[in-house]
Design a protein around this motif. Structure first.
Motif, PDB file in Angstrom:
ATOM      1  N   TYR A  31      -3.230  21.472   4.907  1.00 49.60           N
ATOM      2  CA  TYR A  31      -4.358  20.894   4.181  1.00 49.60           C
ATOM      3  C   TYR A  31      -4.256  19.368   4.284  1.00 49.60           C
ATOM      4  CZ  TYR A  31      -4.899  25.541   2.066  1.00 49.60           C
ATOM      5  OH  TYR A  31      -5.084  26.880   1.862  1.00 49.60           O
ATOM      6  N   ARG A  32      -5.359  18.672   3.971  1.00 50.00           N
ATOM      7  CA  ARG A  32      -5.312  17.212   4.093  1.00 50.00           C
ATOM      8  C   ARG A  32      -6.298  16.549   3.141  1.00 50.00           C
ATOM      9  NH1 ARG A  32      -7.742  13.289   7.732  1.00 50.00           N
ATOM     10  NH2 ARG A  32      -8.843  14.990   8.777  1.00 50.00           N
ATOM     11  N   VAL A  33      -5.835  15.434   2.556  1.00 48.10           N
ATOM     12  CA  VAL A  33      -6.679  14.545   1.758  1.00 48.10           C
ATOM     13  C   VAL A  33      -6.606  13.177   2.402  1.00 48.10           C
ATOM     14  CG1 VAL A  33      -6.974  13.374  -0.454  1.00 48.10           C
ATOM     15  CG2 VAL A  33      -6.387  15.803  -0.405  1.00 48.10           C
ATOM     16  N   SER A  34      -7.758  12.582   2.654  1.00 45.66           N
ATOM     17  CA  SER A  34      -7.757  11.310   3.379  1.00 45.66           C
ATOM     18  C   SER A  34      -9.004  10.503   3.065  1.00 45.66           C
ATOM     19  CB  SER A  34      -7.710  11.582   4.895  1.00 45.66           C
ATOM     20  OG  SER A  34      -7.817  10.374   5.633  1.00 45.66           O
ATOM     21  N   GLY A  35      -8.886   9.201   3.280  1.00 47.37           N
ATOM     22  CA  GLY A  35     -10.077   8.381   3.346  1.00 47.37           C
ATOM     23  C   GLY A  35     -10.737   8.650   4.691  1.00 47.37           C
ATOM     24  N   TRP A  90       0.817  -1.197   0.000  1.00 47.66           N
ATOM     25  CA  TRP A  90       0.000   0.000   0.000  1.00 47.66           C
ATOM     26  C   TRP A  90       0.860   1.260   0.000  1.00 47.66           C
ATOM     27  CZ3 TRP A  90      -1.433   4.435   2.572  1.00 47.66           C
ATOM     28  CH2 TRP A  90      -2.697   4.955   2.259  1.00 47.66           C
ATOM     29  N   VAL A  91       1.886   1.261   0.843  1.00 48.29           N
ATOM     30  CA  VAL A  91       2.785   2.421   0.905  1.00 48.29           C
ATOM     31  C   VAL A  91       3.523   2.590  -0.417  1.00 48.29           C
ATOM     32  CG1 VAL A  91       4.801   3.403   2.053  1.00 48.29           C
ATOM     33  CG2 VAL A  91       3.022   2.302   3.404  1.00 48.29           C
ATOM     34  N   ALA A  92       3.952   1.485  -1.006  1.00 48.93           N
ATOM     35  CA  ALA A  92       4.619   1.552  -2.310  1.00 48.93           C
ATOM     36  C   ALA A  92       3.698   2.165  -3.352  1.00 48.93           C
ATOM     37  CB  ALA A  92       5.051   0.156  -2.750  1.00 48.93           C
ATOM     38  N   ALA A  93       2.417   1.806  -3.288  1.00 47.40           N
ATOM     39  CA  ALA A  93       1.454   2.324  -4.249  1.00 47.40           C
ATOM     40  C   ALA A  93       1.191   3.809  -4.056  1.00 47.40           C
ATOM     41  CB  ALA A  93       0.151   1.533  -4.165  1.00 47.40           C
ATOM     42  N   VAL A  94       1.325   4.307  -2.820  1.00 42.40           N
ATOM     43  CA  VAL A  94       1.168   5.743  -2.571  1.00 42.40           C
ATOM     44  C   VAL A  94       2.247   6.520  -3.324  1.00 42.40           C
ATOM     45  CG1 VAL A  94       1.313   7.567  -0.832  1.00 42.40           C
ATOM     46  CG2 VAL A  94       0.003   5.495  -0.345  1.00 42.40           C
ATOM     47  N   ALA A  95       3.506   6.128  -3.147  1.00 40.19           N
ATOM     48  CA  ALA A  95       4.597   6.805  -3.845  1.00 40.19           C
ATOM     49  C   ALA A  95       4.434   6.670  -5.361  1.00 40.19           C
ATOM     50  CB  ALA A  95       5.936   6.230  -3.392  1.00 40.19           C
ATOM     51  N   TYR A  96       4.034   5.494  -5.806  1.00 41.11           N
ATOM     52  CA  TYR A  96       3.832   5.236  -7.238  1.00 41.11           C
ATOM     53  C   TYR A  96       2.782   6.186  -7.820  1.00 41.11           C
ATOM     54  CZ  TYR A  96       2.117   2.840 -11.444  1.00 41.11           C
ATOM     55  OH  TYR A  96       1.701   2.549 -12.717  1.00 41.11           O
ATOM     56  N   ASN A  97       1.645   6.279  -7.149  1.00 39.98           N
ATOM     57  CA  ASN A  97       0.553   7.115  -7.657  1.00 39.98           C
ATOM     58  C   ASN A  97       0.882   8.600  -7.577  1.00 39.98           C
ATOM     59  OD1 ASN A  97      -2.056   5.541  -8.428  1.00 39.98           O
ATOM     60  ND2 ASN A  97      -1.299   4.469  -6.616  1.00 39.98           N
ATOM     61  N   ALA A 151     -12.269  -2.582   3.735  1.00 37.14           N
ATOM     62  CA  ALA A 151     -12.792  -1.226   3.605  1.00 37.14           C
ATOM     63  C   ALA A 151     -11.895  -0.498   2.611  1.00 37.14           C
ATOM     64  CB  ALA A 151     -12.788  -0.516   4.957  1.00 37.14           C
ATOM     65  N   LEU A 152     -12.454  -0.199   1.457  1.00 32.00           N
ATOM     66  CA  LEU A 152     -11.659   0.347   0.355  1.00 32.00           C
ATOM     67  C   LEU A 152     -11.038   1.683   0.756  1.00 32.00           C
ATOM     68  CD1 LEU A 152     -10.938  -0.392  -2.549  1.00 32.00           C
ATOM     69  CD2 LEU A 152     -12.862   1.002  -3.310  1.00 32.00           C
ATOM     70  N   TYR A 153      -9.716   1.729   0.696  1.00 34.24           N
ATOM     71  CA  TYR A 153      -8.959   2.916   1.076  1.00 34.24           C
ATOM     72  C   TYR A 153      -7.812   3.015   0.082  1.00 34.24           C
ATOM     73  CZ  TYR A 153      -7.225   6.367   4.499  1.00 34.24           C
ATOM     74  OH  TYR A 153      -6.831   7.520   5.149  1.00 34.24           O
ATOM     75  N   SER A 154      -8.142   3.500  -1.122  1.00 33.04           N
ATOM     76  CA  SER A 154      -7.225   3.381  -2.245  1.00 33.04           C
ATOM     77  C   SER A 154      -6.010   4.296  -2.126  1.00 33.04           C
ATOM     78  CB  SER A 154      -7.959   3.708  -3.546  1.00 33.04           C
ATOM     79  OG  SER A 154      -7.053   3.739  -4.629  1.00 33.04           O
TER      80      SER A 154
END
Length: 338
Positions: A151-155, A68-75, A289-292
């Protein structure tokens, strides 16, 4: 002689008409050439009047601990590349708060105008506040910290806990033993998911027996810690796990222990591998729980909008979606890095 002079004058007059006719036909052909050349002289002025501005955006993400963390940096990097005509970016990954603080300082020296940060550790409040005080826009992804102007963006972490509690009660009823796996090292993520779960259980199933254990967001820790939990608890009806990676380890521990008492294992994140496990075991309801991790793209977009002077809400919360064997096929994505 008169006849000769008359003929000569006639020839002179005819030559004069011929020359006049050539001059009049040359003029129209010259005019289009002049008109075609005009835009070429105007183009440089138009280019100089509208220079391209590249905003400097820094990305701070944790070093890869699981998919999941790898996908954060990727995206995050993928979105920056998509916006290459508008931003210049630098991306750093770090293993602890001290390293991330050093990288934040490097971004300030580079001249970052905005920073998208995923600060998973305690201690990032002070350096992030210092950056904001210097006029740098900071958009936190996922993590809520005590800094003014961030500022913040979050599930919806708390709602993930709420939905997890409702799901378990729906599957096992209002009584039983539930193991809750919290992850204290993840800061507000675990705190909010735990609060949503505990508060909802107290409201809808006050007689539920909840056993709380600490673990981490990795399948290795999920396996190791839950194997120990199984030896200590002969009866467990459901597991409230906050992360898909942890849940994969939990399911492996259950399988290796040949336990048949557990009817529900939740998760969080939206991992493709975890989705594919959902229909394999009909004796356990496997839920996520989807948390993309792709939500980080929204954080990059928010940073760019702020730099452009556009008005944005200081917090953007993305709603929770539950996935289990009834609907998992709708969320399969062969191109997902997670």
């Amino acid at each position: 002689m008169k006849k000769f002079v008359t003929v000569l004058m006639a020839l002179v007059i005819m030559a004069s008409f011929a020359l006049t006719g050539c001059a009049s036909t040359a003029t129209p052909t010259a005019a289009p050439a002049t008109e075609a050349a005009a835009p070429a002289t105007e183009a440089p002025a138009a280019t100089e009047a509208a220079p391209t501005t590249l905003y400097k955006v820094g990305i701070l993400a944790p070093a890869v601990t699981h998919g999941w963390v790898a996908a954060v940096a990727y995206n995050a990097e993928a979105r920056c590349k998509e916006l290459s005509d508008q931003i210049e970016y630098k991306l750093y990954t770090s293993s602890n708060a001290e390293e991330m603080t050093t990288q934040l300082d490097d971004l300030l020296t580079w001249g970052a105008q905005a920073i998208v940060a995923f600060p998973q550790w305690e201690g990032m409040e002070v350096p992030i506040q210092a950056a904001i005080d210097k006029g740098v826009t900071v958009v936190n992804f996922d993590i809520e910290i005590n800094a003014t102007g961030v500022y913040r963006v979050s599930g919806d972490n708390k709602d993930m806990g709420i939905q997890g509690a409702k799901y378990i009660v729906d599957k096992i009823g209002k009584t039983g033993t539930v193991v809750m796996l919290e992850v204290p090292t993840s800061g507000s993520v675990s705190e909010l998911r735990k609060a949503g779960f505990v508060e909802t259980m107290a409201d809808i199933a006050p007689d539920m027996n909840i056993l709380t254990y600490a673990t981490k967001f990795t399948r290795e820790d999920g396996l190791k810690d839950f194997a120990d939990i199984l030896t200590k608890n002969p009866q467990i009806d459901a597991v409230y796990s906050m992360d898909d990676e942890t849940s994969i380890g939990v399911l492996q521990a259950i399988k290796e222990a040949n336990r048949t008492d557990i009817k529900v294992v939740t998760g969080g994140g939206g991992m493709q591998e975890y989705f594919k496990m959902m229909p394999e075991n009909q004796n356990i309801w496997i839920e996520s729980a989807l948390y993309s991790p792709a939500m980080v793209k929204d954080a990059v977009d928010m940073a760019l909008s702020i730099l452009k002077g556009e008005k944005v809400d200081p917090v953007k919360i993305i709603p929770t979606t539950l996935v289990d064997r009834d609907n998992y096929t709708e969320y399969l994505d062969a191109n997902s890095p997670y």
